[in-house]
Design a protein around this motif. Structure first.
Motif, PDB file in Angstrom:
ATOM      1  N   THR A 128     -31.791  40.052 -17.695  1.00 23.51           N
ATOM      2  CA  THR A 128     -31.200  38.891 -18.358  1.00 23.51           C
ATOM      3  C   THR A 128     -32.201  38.252 -19.314  1.00 23.51           C
ATOM      4  OG1 THR A 128     -29.817  38.483 -16.428  1.00 23.51           O
ATOM      5  CG2 THR A 128     -30.097  36.655 -17.954  1.00 23.51           C
ATOM      6  N   GLN A 129     -33.447  38.103 -18.845  1.00 22.08           N
ATOM      7  CA  GLN A 129     -34.483  37.531 -19.704  1.00 22.08           C
ATOM      8  C   GLN A 129     -34.718  38.404 -20.929  1.00 22.08           C
ATOM      9  OE1 GLN A 129     -37.940  36.961 -17.257  1.00 22.08           O
ATOM     10  NE2 GLN A 129     -37.136  35.110 -16.283  1.00 22.08           N
ATOM     11  N   GLU A 138     -31.836  37.926 -23.264  1.00 21.52           N
ATOM     12  CA  GLU A 138     -31.951  36.623 -23.923  1.00 21.52           C
ATOM     13  C   GLU A 138     -33.045  36.658 -24.989  1.00 21.52           C
ATOM     14  OE1 GLU A 138     -32.619  33.862 -20.761  1.00 21.52           O
ATOM     15  OE2 GLU A 138     -30.518  33.873 -20.105  1.00 21.52           O
ATOM     16  N   GLU A 139     -34.185  37.263 -24.656  1.00 22.65           N
ATOM     17  CA  GLU A 139     -35.295  37.360 -25.614  1.00 22.65           C
ATOM     18  C   GLU A 139     -34.890  38.205 -26.815  1.00 22.65           C
ATOM     19  OE1 GLU A 139     -39.111  36.605 -27.107  1.00 22.65           O
ATOM     20  OE2 GLU A 139     -38.008  35.665 -25.479  1.00 22.65           O
ATOM     21  N   GLN A 181     -31.838  38.653 -27.888  1.00 18.33           N
ATOM     22  CA  GLN A 181     -30.871  37.856 -28.651  1.00 18.33           C
ATOM     23  C   GLN A 181     -31.591  36.793 -29.468  1.00 18.33           C
ATOM     24  OE1 GLN A 181     -27.661  38.549 -28.900  1.00 18.33           O
ATOM     25  NE2 GLN A 181     -27.471  36.926 -30.409  1.00 18.33           N
ATOM     26  N   ARG A 182     -32.605  36.154 -28.869  1.00 23.68           N
ATOM     27  CA  ARG A 182     -33.371  35.140 -29.583  1.00 23.68           C
ATOM     28  C   ARG A 182     -34.095  35.756 -30.774  1.00 23.68           C
ATOM     29  NH1 ARG A 182     -38.240  33.642 -30.247  1.00 23.68           N
ATOM     30  NH2 ARG A 182     -39.139  35.057 -28.722  1.00 23.68           N
TER      31      ARG A 182
END
Length: 180
Positions: free
Chosen positions: A106-107, A110-111, A113-114
């Protein structure tokens, strides 16, 4: 011959004398009494001690065997408990590993995607800057070109801006018309 037979009968070494028989019986009785009084109690005492030692050893051996059996049962119970505990710990570790993997995934998403969002924003900012720079350059070139064509100076900034914007709108309109 009869006197030799009588004499031989009195001296017969195979028949003991009465005094010897009495003395032998008295000494035998004294010997039996002494054996009964001193030797037999020591034998009985040694026999009783040995019997007690053997029975005590057997009781101790039976008790030690019971203690060993109890210790073995306790050891087996502890071993079984340790196996269950190890299985529980393995299962917890597996669950924690899966949870950590999911969290890391998940991290990472998210990273990613960021990073993608930041890259899109940077690209958009650079594109806007490039468009702005191109508009300025196109405006400068078009005013210079228009000045040469018209023959008058387009130095006035407001006039220059209106002319450039009109030219860009015309260009965009013609490029959209040709794209369609």
């Amino acid at each position: 011959m009869s006197s030799t037979i009588l004499a031989a009968e009195g001296l017969n070494p195979l028949i003991p004398h009465v005094e010897e028989i009495i003395l032998g019986v008295v000494v035998f009785l004294i010997l039996v009494f002494m054996i009964k009084k001193f030797v037999v109690p020591n034998f009985e005492k040694a026999y009783a001690e040995r019997t007690a030692a053997i029975e005590g050893g057997m009781k101790e051996a039976a008790q030690a065997q019971e203690e060993a059996k109890a210790a073995l049962e306790q050891y087996n119970a502890q071993l079984s408990e340790a196996r269950h505990e190890a299985a529980r710990i393995r299962e917890e570790a597996r669950e924690q590993g899966a949870q950590i993997t999911a969290e890391m995934r998940t991290q990472a998403q998210e990273e990613a995607q960021r990073i993608v969002t930041a890259a899109h924003q940077q690209i958009e900012a650079e594109r806007a800057q490039a468009v702005q720079s191109l508009r300025r350059q196109v405006g400068e070139l078009s005013t210079e070109l228009a000045s040469r064509i018209v023959g008058e100076s387009l130095e006035d900034e407001a006039r220059q801006r209106r002319t450039v914007e009109r030219f860009i709108v015309d260009l965009e309109g013609s490029s959209n018309g040709s794209a369609n």
